[in-house]
Design a protein around this motif. Structure first.
Motif, PDB file in Angstrom:
ATOM      1  N   ASP A   1       0.848  -1.189   0.000  1.00 39.14           N
ATOM      2  CA  ASP A   1       0.000   0.000   0.000  1.00 39.14           C
ATOM      3  C   ASP A   1       0.888   1.245   0.000  1.00 39.14           C
ATOM      4  O   ASP A   1       1.501   1.593   1.014  1.00 39.14           O
TER       5      ASP A   1
ATOM      6  N   GLU B   1      -9.935  -4.166  -5.967  1.00 39.51           N
ATOM      7  CA  GLU B   1     -10.800  -3.286  -5.177  1.00 39.51           C
ATOM      8  C   GLU B   1     -10.191  -1.902  -4.998  1.00 39.51           C
ATOM      9  O   GLU B   1     -10.886  -0.893  -5.039  1.00 39.51           O
ATOM     10  N   ARG B   2      -8.855  -1.853  -4.833  1.00 37.30           N
ATOM     11  CA  ARG B   2      -8.165  -0.582  -4.593  1.00 37.30           C
ATOM     12  C   ARG B   2      -7.591   0.057  -5.859  1.00 37.30           C
ATOM     13  O   ARG B   2      -7.002   1.132  -5.798  1.00 37.30           O
TER      14      ARG B   2
ATOM     15  N   LEU C   1      -0.751  -0.835  -4.342  1.00 41.00           N
ATOM     16  CA  LEU C   1      -2.001  -0.139  -4.134  1.00 41.00           C
ATOM     17  C   LEU C   1      -1.700   1.359  -4.172  1.00 41.00           C
ATOM     18  O   LEU C   1      -0.788   1.824  -3.485  1.00 41.00           O
TER      19      LEU C   1
END
Length: 202
Positions: free
Chosen positions: A8, A177-178, A196
């Protein structure tokens, strides 16, 4: 089971905790860093932005390094993890040149951090890292309780909880999803490591 990795970029602060943990756990020789962090900027004023990108082996589904290996030393195991058979590696460096992510290293000599005379720690740590042999991230196979399951120490060391490791289908779902993406998709290697994106850029 195929494994995947997600990082992330919104949470990552570029502290290098992952790199330090990796170095300590795997005891790699000078010049070999299985995990590292690239820091820099992208764009120009007034639209420049900071870039922090942790790097490791992308565990590609179509690994160019394996295709470039003439001895069969580089291979993909049943879990989709790209590995190196140190007994087969002849140190030609073809895999290092073939990897577009700079994730492979060649140990060119047997020196440690203080020269040819290794200290007690280095004598133990470098035992399975012969000179003229390639090395890379292996998702920390052997660091788990059973000694065979991958268990990346960089994930446990990440203070920002920016790293995720698990079954590939779960990682892909998280990335979808991200809006996560792989690095250098134009290389056509189908990496198993997803980034991400930063959503709230300061």
């Amino acid at each position: 089971m195929d494994y995947g990795f997600a990082i992330d970029l919104e949470k990552c602060v570029g502290c290098h905790g992952c790199s330090v943990a990796c170095k300590a756990a795997n005891g790699t020789p000078p010049g070999i860093t299985r995990s590292h962090v690239v820091r820099g900027t992208e764009g120009t004023y007034p639209n420049a932005k900071r870039i922090i990108r942790p790097m490791l082996c992308m565990m590609c589904e179509q690994p160019l390094c394996v295709a470039a290996c003439s001895t069969g030393a580089s291979y993909v195991d049943d879990n989709g993890i790209v590995l190196i058979d140190k007994e087969k590696c002849d140190g030609c460096g073809s895999c290092v040149e073939a990897c577009p992510y700079g994730a492979r290293y060649l140990r060119e000599n047997e020196d440690g951090y203080f020269g040819a005379e290794l200290n007690e720690y280095e004598q133990v740590a470098y035992a399975d890292m012969p000179a003229q042999c390639a090395d890379k991230c292996d998702f920390c196979i052997g660091h788990s309780e059973d000694g065979v399951t991958p268990d990346p120490v960089c994930v446990k060391a990440c203070m920002a909880e920016a790293r995720f490791f698990g079954p590939l289908d779960e990682i892909k779902a998280m990335a979808e999803e991200r809006g996560g993406e792989v690095y250098l998709p134009e290389e056509g290697t189908s990496p198993r490591v997803y980034y991400l994106p930063v959503i709230n850029q300061p």
